[in-house]
Structure formats: C-alpha cells, structure tokens
Design a protein around this motif. Structure first.
Motif, PDB file in Angstrom:
ATOM      1  N   CYS A  27      60.162  47.904  -9.155  1.00 45.48           N
ATOM      2  CA  CYS A  27      58.549  47.416  -9.246  1.00 45.48           C
ATOM      3  C   CYS A  27      58.331  46.600 -10.147  1.00 45.48           C
ATOM      4  O   CYS A  27      57.494  45.884  -9.691  1.00 45.48           O
ATOM      5  N   ALA A  28      58.903  46.599 -11.263  1.00 44.91           N
ATOM      6  CA  ALA A  28      58.739  45.550 -12.302  1.00 44.91           C
ATOM      7  C   ALA A  28      59.159  44.185 -11.568  1.00 44.91           C
ATOM      8  O   ALA A  28      58.418  43.337 -11.722  1.00 44.91           O
ATOM      9  N   THR A  29      60.598  44.217 -10.895  1.00 44.38           N
ATOM     10  CA  THR A  29      60.749  42.885 -10.474  1.00 44.38           C
ATOM     11  C   THR A  29      59.763  42.516  -9.246  1.00 44.38           C
ATOM     12  O   THR A  29      59.534  41.412  -9.401  1.00 44.38           O
ATOM     13  N   GLN A  30      59.541  43.408  -8.465  1.00 46.30           N
ATOM     14  CA  GLN A  30      58.495  42.960  -7.399  1.00 46.30           C
ATOM     15  C   GLN A  30      57.300  42.572  -8.008  1.00 46.30           C
ATOM     16  O   GLN A  30      56.468  41.381  -7.280  1.00 46.30           O
ATOM     17  N   SER A  31      56.720  43.162  -9.005  1.00 41.51           N
ATOM     18  CA  SER A  31      55.569  42.837  -9.788  1.00 41.51           C
ATOM     19  C   SER A  31      55.836  41.448 -10.360  1.00 41.51           C
ATOM     20  O   SER A  31      54.700  40.506 -10.234  1.00 41.51           O
ATOM     21  N   SER A  32      56.672  40.991 -10.928  1.00 38.51           N
ATOM     22  CA  SER A  32      56.845  39.761 -11.314  1.00 38.51           C
ATOM     23  C   SER A  32      57.022  38.713 -10.546  1.00 38.51           C
ATOM     24  O   SER A  32      57.002  37.375 -10.806  1.00 38.51           O
ATOM     25  N   LYS A  33      57.192  38.931  -9.362  1.00 41.19           N
ATOM     26  CA  LYS A  33      57.389  37.788  -8.260  1.00 41.19           C
ATOM     27  C   LYS A  33      55.781  37.326  -7.683  1.00 41.19           C
ATOM     28  O   LYS A  33      55.616  36.487  -7.130  1.00 41.19           O
ATOM     29  N   LEU A  34      54.907  38.218  -8.109  1.00 39.66           N
ATOM     30  CA  LEU A  34      53.365  37.850  -7.819  1.00 39.66           C
ATOM     31  C   LEU A  34      53.177  36.429  -8.360  1.00 39.66           C
ATOM     32  O   LEU A  34      53.379  36.144  -9.647  1.00 39.66           O
ATOM     33  N   THR A  35      52.315  35.558  -7.901  1.00 43.04           N
ATOM     34  CA  THR A  35      51.757  34.522  -8.503  1.00 43.04           C
ATOM     35  C   THR A  35      50.693  35.065  -9.238  1.00 43.04           C
ATOM     36  O   THR A  35      49.932  36.018  -9.469  1.00 43.04           O
ATOM     37  N   PRO A  36      50.366  33.901 -10.312  1.00 45.52           N
ATOM     38  CA  PRO A  36      49.185  34.157 -11.348  1.00 45.52           C
ATOM     39  C   PRO A  36      48.008  34.462 -10.362  1.00 45.52           C
ATOM     40  O   PRO A  36      47.437  35.218 -10.674  1.00 45.52           O
ATOM     41  N   GLU A  37      47.900  33.692  -9.328  1.00 42.58           N
ATOM     42  CA  GLU A  37      46.702  33.952  -8.320  1.00 42.58           C
ATOM     43  C   GLU A  37      46.510  35.443  -7.809  1.00 42.58           C
ATOM     44  O   GLU A  37      45.393  35.965  -7.754  1.00 42.58           O
ATOM     45  N   GLU A  38      47.753  35.760  -7.305  1.00 42.31           N
ATOM     46  CA  GLU A  38      47.831  37.286  -6.738  1.00 42.31           C
ATOM     47  C   GLU A  38      47.395  38.232  -7.945  1.00 42.31           C
ATOM     48  O   GLU A  38      46.756  39.264  -7.412  1.00 42.31           O
ATOM     49  N   ARG A  39      48.232  38.010  -9.094  1.00 40.10           N
ATOM     50  CA  ARG A  39      47.848  39.078 -10.084  1.00 40.10           C
ATOM     51  C   ARG A  39      46.417  39.026 -10.517  1.00 40.10           C
ATOM     52  O   ARG A  39      45.949  40.029 -10.654  1.00 40.10           O
ATOM     53  N   VAL A  40      45.768  38.030 -10.829  1.00 39.97           N
ATOM     54  CA  VAL A  40      44.338  37.893 -11.212  1.00 39.97           C
ATOM     55  C   VAL A  40      43.546  38.421 -10.068  1.00 39.97           C
ATOM     56  O   VAL A  40      42.463  39.142 -10.455  1.00 39.97           O
ATOM     57  N   ALA A  41      43.783  38.216  -8.839  1.00 37.77           N
ATOM     58  CA  ALA A  41      42.944  38.510  -7.740  1.00 37.77           C
ATOM     59  C   ALA A  41      42.927  40.355  -7.801  1.00 37.77           C
ATOM     60  O   ALA A  41      41.923  40.699  -7.874  1.00 37.77           O
ATOM     61  N   ALA A  42      43.945  40.750  -7.966  1.00 41.14           N
ATOM     62  CA  ALA A  42      44.257  42.427  -8.040  1.00 41.14           C
ATOM     63  C   ALA A  42      43.657  42.839  -9.370  1.00 41.14           C
ATOM     64  O   ALA A  42      42.799  43.842  -9.040  1.00 41.14           O
ATOM     65  N   LEU A  43      43.733  42.244 -10.490  1.00 38.26           N
ATOM     66  CA  LEU A  43      42.897  42.597 -11.533  1.00 38.26           C
ATOM     67  C   LEU A  43      41.241  42.535 -11.571  1.00 38.26           C
ATOM     68  O   LEU A  43      40.715  43.429 -11.953  1.00 38.26           O
ATOM     69  N   SER A  44      41.110  41.418 -11.181  1.00 39.08           N
ATOM     70  CA  SER A  44      39.411  41.118 -10.912  1.00 39.08           C
ATOM     71  C   SER A  44      38.804  42.233  -9.922  1.00 39.08           C
ATOM     72  O   SER A  44      38.037  42.664 -10.008  1.00 39.08           O
ATOM     73  N   GLN A  45      39.648  42.429  -8.806  1.00 38.92           N
ATOM     74  CA  GLN A  45      39.066  43.605  -7.722  1.00 38.92           C
ATOM     75  C   GLN A  45      39.085  44.607  -8.591  1.00 38.92           C
ATOM     76  O   GLN A  45      38.007  45.527  -8.342  1.00 38.92           O
ATOM     77  N   LYS A  46      40.131  45.155  -9.234  1.00 40.23           N
ATOM     78  CA  LYS A  46      40.042  46.526  -9.969  1.00 40.23           C
ATOM     79  C   LYS A  46      39.002  46.736 -10.884  1.00 40.23           C
ATOM     80  O   LYS A  46      38.231  47.371 -10.831  1.00 40.23           O
ATOM     81  N   ARG A  47      38.509  45.458 -11.773  1.00 42.57           N
ATOM     82  CA  ARG A  47      37.543  45.424 -12.342  1.00 42.57           C
ATOM     83  C   ARG A  47      36.256  45.641 -11.654  1.00 42.57           C
ATOM     84  O   ARG A  47      35.394  46.455 -12.134  1.00 42.57           O
ATOM     85  N   ALA A  59      36.021  49.442 -16.702  1.00 40.70           N
ATOM     86  CA  ALA A  59      35.707  47.767 -16.712  1.00 40.70           C
ATOM     87  C   ALA A  59      35.746  47.142 -18.218  1.00 40.70           C
ATOM     88  O   ALA A  59      36.281  46.110 -18.439  1.00 40.70           O
ATOM     89  N   TYR A  60      35.343  47.885 -19.264  1.00 46.61           N
ATOM     90  CA  TYR A  60      35.455  47.382 -20.691  1.00 46.61           C
ATOM     91  C   TYR A  60      37.060  47.152 -21.039  1.00 46.61           C
ATOM     92  O   TYR A  60      37.181  46.215 -21.649  1.00 46.61           O
ATOM     93  N   GLY A  61      38.056  47.826 -20.401  1.00 52.64           N
ATOM     94  CA  GLY A  61      39.256  47.677 -20.579  1.00 52.64           C
ATOM     95  C   GLY A  61      39.896  46.174 -20.132  1.00 52.64           C
ATOM     96  O   GLY A  61      40.965  46.059 -20.753  1.00 52.64           O
ATOM     97  N   PHE A  62      39.321  45.746 -19.226  1.00 52.02           N
ATOM     98  CA  PHE A  62      39.741  44.344 -18.789  1.00 52.02           C
ATOM     99  C   PHE A  62      39.322  43.389 -19.522  1.00 52.02           C
ATOM    100  O   PHE A  62      39.846  42.007 -19.383  1.00 52.02           O
ATOM    101  N   LEU A  63      38.454  43.471 -20.712  1.00 52.49           N
ATOM    102  CA  LEU A  63      37.776  42.360 -21.362  1.00 52.49           C
ATOM    103  C   LEU A  63      38.917  41.800 -22.576  1.00 52.49           C
ATOM    104  O   LEU A  63      39.916  42.948 -22.984  1.00 52.49           O
ATOM    105  N   SER A  64      38.862  40.688 -22.648  1.00 56.45           N
ATOM    106  CA  SER A  64      39.865  40.341 -23.794  1.00 56.45           C
ATOM    107  C   SER A  64      39.737  40.925 -24.979  1.00 56.45           C
ATOM    108  O   SER A  64      38.605  41.558 -25.490  1.00 56.45           O
TER     109      SER A  64
END
Length: 138
Positions: A27-47, A59-64
């Motif tokens: 799972c970690a290997t598969q996750s690391s193959k994601l592009t930054p765009e794919e990672r951020v898209a998933a995080l943004s949608q979760k937020r 939602a607060y947990g996604f803030l810097s």
C-alpha cells in the motif's frame, strides 16, 4: 500437547504479522506512486467532504500546522460556519509546482440572500511542508 498448540499459535501470529507487513508495504509503495496532483486532489476532496458533512474537526486537521498553531478550533469553526449552505463541492483540477498546488473546486451552494442555488469556483492552495501536503488557509 499444550506446547504444540502454543507453537502453532506463535507461527500463526508470525504469519499474520508477515502478511500485514507485506500488505502495508504494498500500500505504501502504491501510494508513493501517486503524482502530487493525485495526492492533493484526494486530500482536497476529503477536506471538502468533511466540510459538507459538518465534520469541522476533521476539516481542521487538513490545515497547515502553522495555521493551527495560531487559530484555535473554536475560532476556525466560527469562520467556516457558512459551509452549512454548501450543497456540493468537487475538485475540478489540480496544478502543482514544486511545493505548491493550486486546486479549482466546483461549489454549489444555496444563497441566503437570493434564496437560489448558485455555482462558483473556489481556488485552494495546498503547501508541501516536509513531504506532507497541507491546506493553506489565509
């Protein structure tokens, strides 16, 4: 005979532990193959999903970390009170440059002023801090 069962139990435990490690590594290997765009898209949608569900703590947990160190959850929750009018929010596009990603979000909301359902585009910024992406709140 009791030792035989104990030995089988230990072997079973080790086998399960090894399978878990292999699965986790996969799972970690598969996750690391994601592009930054794919990672951020998933995080943004979760937020966005958390905001739509009224789960402001999530939602607060996604803030810097810098934002959270200066703005309490109570203050943040008062700031985002207007999301109660949101009907839908969906990531439309993500463009990344090194440590910054810009996300366009399609938003459908009910306007309290004109009592209509409206659509707009929100522009988000996500920052990569020490290898982890965080939502940038002004």
């Amino acid at each position: 005979m009791n030792r035989g069962l104990e030995s089988m139990g230990k072997r079973f435990f080790y086998a399960v532990a090894v399978l878990f490690c292999v699965a986790a590594t996969g799972c970690a290997t598969q996750s690391s193959k994601l592009t930054p765009e794919e990672r951020v898209a998933a995080l943004s949608q979760k937020r966005l999903d958390a905001l739509l569900a009224g789960d402001l703590k999530k939602a607060y947990g996604f803030l810097s970390p810098a934002y959270r160190s200066g703005v309490t959850f109570s203050r943040y929750s008062a700031f985002v009170a207007g999301v109660g009018t949101w009907k839908e929010a969906e990531v439309k596009s993500v463009n990344c440059e090194e440590q910054l990603c810009k996300v366009a979000v399609g938003l459908t909301y009910k306007s309290p002023m004109v009592k209509e359902v409206l659509t707009t585009t929100l522009n988000e910024r996500w920052l990569n801090i020490d290898g982890k992406w965080w939502y940038y709140q002004k």
